[in-house]
Scaffold this active site. Sequence first.
Site, mmCIF file in Angstrom:
data_model
loop_
_atom_site.group_PDB
_atom_site.id
_atom_site.type_symbol
_atom_site.label_atom_id
_atom_site.label_comp_id
_atom_site.label_asym_id
_atom_site.label_seq_id
_atom_site.Cartn_x
_atom_site.Cartn_y
_atom_site.Cartn_z
ATOM 1 C CG ASN A 9 43.866 41.308 20.692
ATOM 2 O OD1 ASN A 9 44.680 40.906 19.862
ATOM 3 N ND2 ASN A 9 43.990 41.049 21.988
ATOM 4 C CE LYS A 11 42.223 37.814 22.925
ATOM 5 N NZ LYS A 11 41.802 37.338 24.215
ATOM 6 C CG HIS A 96 46.039 41.629 25.779
ATOM 7 N ND1 HIS A 96 45.855 40.383 26.314
ATOM 8 C CD2 HIS A 96 44.846 42.002 25.262
ATOM 9 C CE1 HIS A 96 44.594 40.020 26.125
ATOM 10 N NE2 HIS A 96 43.961 40.987 25.480
ATOM 11 C CD GLU A 98 44.982 36.771 25.832
ATOM 12 O OE1 GLU A 98 45.447 37.001 24.699
ATOM 13 O OE2 GLU A 98 43.759 36.629 26.041
ATOM 14 C CD GLU A 168 41.275 44.081 27.003
ATOM 15 O OE1 GLU A 168 40.452 43.907 26.103
ATOM 16 O OE2 GLU A 168 42.379 43.525 27.026
ATOM 17 N N GLY A 174 37.553 36.542 27.367
ATOM 18 C CA GLY A 174 37.383 35.215 26.771
ATOM 19 C C GLY A 174 36.573 34.262 27.634
ATOM 20 C CB SER A 214 32.894 38.575 27.339
ATOM 21 O OG SER A 214 33.816 37.548 27.691
#
Length: 252
Positions: A9, A11, A96, A98, A168, A174, A214
């Site tokens: 991904n 992003k 996702h 985010e 996730e 991240g 990660s």
Amino acid sequence: MRRYYIAGNWKMNLTPSEGALYAAELAKAVQKGKPDAKVMIAPAFVAIPAVLEAVKGSPIIVAAQNAADHLSGAYTGEVSLSMLKDLGVGTVILGHSERRAIYGESDALINAKTKLALSEGFEVILCVGETLEEREAGKLEDVLSRQVKIGLGGVSSADMSRVVIAYEPVWAIGTGKTATPDDADNAHAYIRGLINGLYGKDVAEQLIIQYGGSVKADNVKELMAKPNVDGALVGGASLSIDKFLPIIEFGL
Ligand code: PEP
């Protein structure tokens, strides 16, 4: 036997020209290495045409990171599944963390997008996962149950062959913190159990569940060795060939 599925991904990183250069290099390496895993990359919308061109003839799948919950109309700034389909895209990441946390996407909206994407023939990677606060409050299973049950509401058994779930944990995205392989496996086993309850054993056993958070070359092997971990959704380490290739090739 489930086939490993490794996804990158990107992003909001890599311009169309940067993405095309990298994707062409990756396509060459993947063709040479012949990894057993299914490999996907998800560039920003504007980079998709250049990246599709760059990977032509290779087995790399090019996906979208999101899509609108309508096929056309007065939705300024949105990109529809029919537009993506017209480009030749057949896979979309939905839900996702985010999108959930920064853009306020609810389980109901993610469900609407999931159903629309499946009805348009897409493969959907549905992302689920708990925040640190939720995990520490002992709510992991409640959160996963809510996100899976609402996210897949109204999805038929037949369409489940085009659904992948990405677990996730938000606290691992991240941050450099990875769930232990046992933590990941336990969460994946819980998700597989939910799918068993909703759709039965065959669908649950065929379901690909990716881990994301990660993932790097030095932890991918032990994560993938777990029985319920069938692949990875990779953010930061998917942005350069030197980091992503060893993840794709973990099984070689
Ligand atoms: C992601 O955003 O899906 C992700 C897993 O990111 P990272 O690998 O950088 O943690």
